[in-house]
Design a protein around this motif. Structure first.
Motif, PDB file in Angstrom:
ATOM      1  N   ALA A 129       0.832  -1.354   0.075  1.00 55.10           N
ATOM      2  CA  ALA A 129      -0.141  -0.278  -0.014  1.00 55.10           C
ATOM      3  C   ALA A 129       0.838   1.427  -0.103  1.00 55.10           C
ATOM      4  CB  ALA A 129      -0.990  -0.048   1.300  1.00 55.10           C
ATOM      5  N   ILE A 130       2.219   1.091   0.178  1.00 57.21           N
ATOM      6  CA  ILE A 130       2.913   2.193   0.368  1.00 57.21           C
ATOM      7  C   ILE A 130       3.729   2.560  -1.146  1.00 57.21           C
ATOM      8  CG2 ILE A 130       4.997   3.180   1.588  1.00 57.21           C
ATOM      9  CD1 ILE A 130       2.703   2.660   3.490  1.00 57.21           C
ATOM     10  N   PRO A 131       3.606   3.930  -1.615  1.00 57.37           N
ATOM     11  CA  PRO A 131       4.134   4.085  -2.657  1.00 57.37           C
ATOM     12  C   PRO A 131       5.831   4.114  -2.446  1.00 57.37           C
ATOM     13  CG  PRO A 131       3.433   6.213  -1.737  1.00 57.37           C
ATOM     14  CD  PRO A 131       2.809   4.975  -0.945  1.00 57.37           C
ATOM     15  N   VAL A 132       6.582   3.849  -3.684  1.00 59.31           N
ATOM     16  CA  VAL A 132       7.833   3.807  -3.727  1.00 59.31           C
ATOM     17  C   VAL A 132       8.191   5.254  -4.581  1.00 59.31           C
ATOM     18  CG1 VAL A 132      10.012   2.850  -4.449  1.00 59.31           C
ATOM     19  CG2 VAL A 132       7.958   1.379  -3.834  1.00 59.31           C
ATOM     20  N   THR A 133       9.135   5.868  -4.131  1.00 58.15           N
ATOM     21  CA  THR A 133       9.770   7.130  -4.624  1.00 58.15           C
ATOM     22  C   THR A 133      11.116   7.062  -4.745  1.00 58.15           C
ATOM     23  OG1 THR A 133      10.004   8.217  -2.494  1.00 58.15           O
ATOM     24  CG2 THR A 133       7.816   8.445  -3.513  1.00 58.15           C
ATOM     25  N   ALA A 134      11.627   7.831  -5.653  1.00 63.13           N
ATOM     26  CA  ALA A 134      13.223   7.820  -5.615  1.00 63.13           C
ATOM     27  C   ALA A 134      13.596   9.476  -6.184  1.00 63.13           C
ATOM     28  CB  ALA A 134      13.560   6.883  -6.822  1.00 63.13           C
ATOM     29  N   ARG A 135      14.558   9.788  -5.473  1.00 59.39           N
ATOM     30  CA  ARG A 135      15.023  11.251  -5.851  1.00 59.39           C
ATOM     31  C   ARG A 135      16.312  11.143  -6.541  1.00 59.39           C
ATOM     32  NH1 ARG A 135      15.161  11.087  -0.558  1.00 59.39           N
ATOM     33  NH2 ARG A 135      16.724  12.699  -0.371  1.00 59.39           N
ATOM     34  N   VAL A 136      16.636  12.090  -7.423  1.00 60.00           N
ATOM     35  CA  VAL A 136      17.908  12.091  -8.036  1.00 60.00           C
ATOM     36  C   VAL A 136      18.258  13.574  -8.322  1.00 60.00           C
ATOM     37  CG1 VAL A 136      17.038  11.569 -10.288  1.00 60.00           C
ATOM     38  CG2 VAL A 136      19.408  10.982  -9.687  1.00 60.00           C
ATOM     39  N   LEU A 137      19.562  13.804  -8.098  1.00 62.52           N
ATOM     40  CA  LEU A 137      19.858  15.200  -8.815  1.00 62.52           C
ATOM     41  C   LEU A 137      19.877  15.289 -10.348  1.00 62.52           C
ATOM     42  CD1 LEU A 137      22.953  15.967  -6.164  1.00 62.52           C
ATOM     43  CD2 LEU A 137      20.871  17.053  -6.588  1.00 62.52           C
ATOM     44  N   ALA A 138      19.392  16.167 -10.833  1.00 63.90           N
ATOM     45  CA  ALA A 138      19.447  16.299 -12.274  1.00 63.90           C
ATOM     46  C   ALA A 138      20.824  16.180 -13.068  1.00 63.90           C
ATOM     47  CB  ALA A 138      18.713  17.565 -12.966  1.00 63.90           C
ATOM     48  N   THR A 139      21.642  16.467 -12.226  1.00 65.13           N
ATOM     49  CA  THR A 139      23.363  16.351 -12.921  1.00 65.13           C
ATOM     50  C   THR A 139      23.634  14.953 -12.999  1.00 65.13           C
ATOM     51  OG1 THR A 139      23.975  17.074 -10.874  1.00 65.13           O
ATOM     52  CG2 THR A 139      23.898  18.665 -12.439  1.00 65.13           C
ATOM     53  N   ASN A 140      23.013  13.972 -12.203  1.00 65.48           N
ATOM     54  CA  ASN A 140      23.406  12.704 -12.101  1.00 65.48           C
ATOM     55  C   ASN A 140      22.761  11.984 -13.154  1.00 65.48           C
ATOM     56  OD1 ASN A 140      24.264  10.052 -11.425  1.00 65.48           O
ATOM     57  ND2 ASN A 140      23.965  10.435  -9.219  1.00 65.48           N
ATOM     58  N   SER A 141      23.217  11.917 -14.355  1.00 66.04           N
ATOM     59  CA  SER A 141      22.450  11.265 -15.446  1.00 66.04           C
ATOM     60  C   SER A 141      22.614   9.644 -15.489  1.00 66.04           C
ATOM     61  CB  SER A 141      23.273  11.820 -16.822  1.00 66.04           C
ATOM     62  OG  SER A 141      24.612  11.609 -17.009  1.00 66.04           O
ATOM     63  N   ALA A 142      23.448   9.105 -14.899  1.00 72.50           N
ATOM     64  CA  ALA A 142      23.476   7.610 -14.795  1.00 72.50           C
ATOM     65  C   ALA A 142      22.593   7.413 -13.916  1.00 72.50           C
ATOM     66  CB  ALA A 142      25.040   7.541 -14.112  1.00 72.50           C
ATOM     67  N   SER A 143      22.391   7.833 -12.633  1.00 73.79           N
ATOM     68  CA  SER A 143      21.229   7.215 -11.761  1.00 73.79           C
ATOM     69  C   SER A 143      19.910   7.774 -12.639  1.00 73.79           C
ATOM     70  CB  SER A 143      21.330   7.966 -10.478  1.00 73.79           C
ATOM     71  OG  SER A 143      22.311   7.639  -9.701  1.00 73.79           O
ATOM     72  N   GLN A 144      19.785   8.830 -13.256  1.00 72.51           N
ATOM     73  CA  GLN A 144      18.506   9.071 -13.715  1.00 72.51           C
ATOM     74  C   GLN A 144      18.370   8.091 -14.780  1.00 72.51           C
ATOM     75  OE1 GLN A 144      18.494  13.161 -15.221  1.00 72.51           O
ATOM     76  NE2 GLN A 144      16.696  12.831 -16.543  1.00 72.51           N
ATOM     77  N   ARG A 145      19.244   7.579 -15.769  1.00 77.80           N
ATOM     78  CA  ARG A 145      18.968   6.573 -16.591  1.00 77.80           C
ATOM     79  C   ARG A 145      18.392   5.267 -16.019  1.00 77.80           C
ATOM     80  NH1 ARG A 145      23.598   8.849 -18.741  1.00 77.80           N
ATOM     81  NH2 ARG A 145      24.725   7.145 -18.113  1.00 77.80           N
ATOM     82  N   VAL A 146      19.130   4.914 -14.810  1.00 78.47           N
ATOM     83  CA  VAL A 146      18.641   3.772 -14.053  1.00 78.47           C
ATOM     84  C   VAL A 146      17.048   4.151 -13.893  1.00 78.47           C
ATOM     85  CG1 VAL A 146      18.610   2.441 -11.901  1.00 78.47           C
ATOM     86  CG2 VAL A 146      20.864   3.304 -13.024  1.00 78.47           C
ATOM     87  N   LEU A 147      16.620   5.032 -13.102  1.00 81.99           N
ATOM     88  CA  LEU A 147      15.255   5.095 -12.954  1.00 81.99           C
ATOM     89  C   LEU A 147      14.520   5.263 -14.219  1.00 81.99           C
ATOM     90  CD1 LEU A 147      15.830   7.830  -9.989  1.00 81.99           C
ATOM     91  CD2 LEU A 147      14.969   5.659  -9.822  1.00 81.99           C
ATOM     92  N   GLU A 148      14.773   5.684 -15.093  1.00 85.51           N
ATOM     93  CA  GLU A 148      14.214   5.650 -16.127  1.00 85.51           C
ATOM     94  C   GLU A 148      13.843   4.350 -16.951  1.00 85.51           C
ATOM     95  OE1 GLU A 148      16.429   8.753 -18.840  1.00 85.51           O
ATOM     96  OE2 GLU A 148      15.454  10.161 -17.794  1.00 85.51           O
ATOM     97  N   ARG A 149      14.653   3.405 -16.628  1.00 83.82           N
ATOM     98  CA  ARG A 149      14.477   1.967 -17.110  1.00 83.82           C
ATOM     99  C   ARG A 149      13.614   1.231 -15.902  1.00 83.82           C
ATOM    100  NH1 ARG A 149      20.465   2.321 -17.760  1.00 83.82           N
ATOM    101  NH2 ARG A 149      20.661   2.898 -19.971  1.00 83.82           N
TER     102      ARG A 149
END
Length: 195
Positions: A129-149
Motif C-alpha cells: 500500500a506504500i508508494p515507492v519514490t526515488a530522488r535524483v539530482l538532475a546532474t546525475n545522468s547515470a542514476s537518472q537513466r537507471v530510474l528511467e528503466r
C-alpha cells in the motif's frame, strides 16, 4: 520479511554490521558522491550507523537496503565481490525511498538497474500500500537513466528545497522525483522537502 533477492547476476541480502568495511569503502569513496559531496561518509562509524538503520528498517518494515554481491565473476570483478547497496528505506511519512550506490569498479555494467528492479519489486511486496519514490539530482545522468528503466514515472522536477536563493549556478540543485504510482500532494510535498 524479505531476506534475500537473486537476479541473473546478483545476490541482494540484508546488510549486517559485518559489512561495515566494504560499505565504508563504497560510501567513503569521493567518486561515489561526485554529485553530492556532502553525503560522503567520513568514518567507518558513520557507515555502521547507516547499516544499523537498515537493520532496524528490515525488522520494522520487512525490507531495507541490501548488500549487493556479485554471484559469478565478470571481467575485473571476482565472484562474491561486494559491489555496493540497493534497496529502499521507509521515510518518516508513508513512502519508500528507493536508492542504490555502487563502487566505481562496478559502474557501467548494468548492475544498478538490475539491483534497482529487484529492490523496487521487494519494496512493493513488503508494503504493497506504500508508494515507492526515488530522488535524483538532475546532474546525475547515470542514476537518472537507471530510474528511467524502472517501472516508475517522473512526478516532479525542480530546484532543491534547501537551495540558496542567491545561488547563480542552479543546475546542480535541480532534483527529479520518480514514483511507482500517483502520489497525493501532501506526500509529494514531503518528498520535495527532503531536498
Amino acid at each position: 520479511m524479505i531476506d534475500e533477492l537473486r537476479t541473473e547476476r546478483l545476490l541482494l541480502r540484508p546488510l549486517t554490521l559485518d559489512d561495515a568495511d566494504e560499505y565504508f569503502r563504497v560510501y567513503g569513496d569521493p567518486r561515489t558522491w561526485a554529485h553530492l559531496p556532502s553525503g560522503r561518509h567520513t568514518s567507518r562509524e558513520e557507515s555502521e550507523r547507516a547499516i544499523q538503520r537498515s537493520i532496524d528498517s528490515q525488522v520494522r518494515f520487512g525490507f531495507s537496503h541490501c548488500a549487493v554481491i556479485l554471484r559469478d565473476g565478470v571481467e575485473g570483478l571476482a565472484a562474491g565481490s561486494f559491489l555496493g547497496t540497493a534497496g529502499a528505506s521507509m521515510l518518516a511519512f508513508e513512502a519508500w525511498n528507493l536508492g542504490y550506490r555502487f563502487s566505481p569498479e562496478a559502474w557501467g555494467r548494468g548492475f544498478a538497474t538490475e539491483a534497482a528492479i529487484a529492490a523496487l519489486d521487494a519494496a512493493r511486496r513488503a508494503q504493497p500500500a506504500i508508494p515507492v519514490t526515488a530522488r535524483v539530482l538532475a546532474t546525475n545522468s547515470a542514476s537518472q537513466r537507471v530510474l528511467e528503466r524502472l517501472d516508475v514515472e517522473l512526478v516532479w522536477r525542480g530546484r532543491s528545497a534547501d537551495a540558496p536563493a542567491d545561488d547563480a549556478d542552479t543546475a546542480h540543485l535541480e532534483r527529479l522525483i520518480f514514483a511507482d504510482r500517483p502520489i497525493d500532494a501532501a506526500t509529494l510535498d514531503a518528498v520535495i522537502a527532503l531536498g
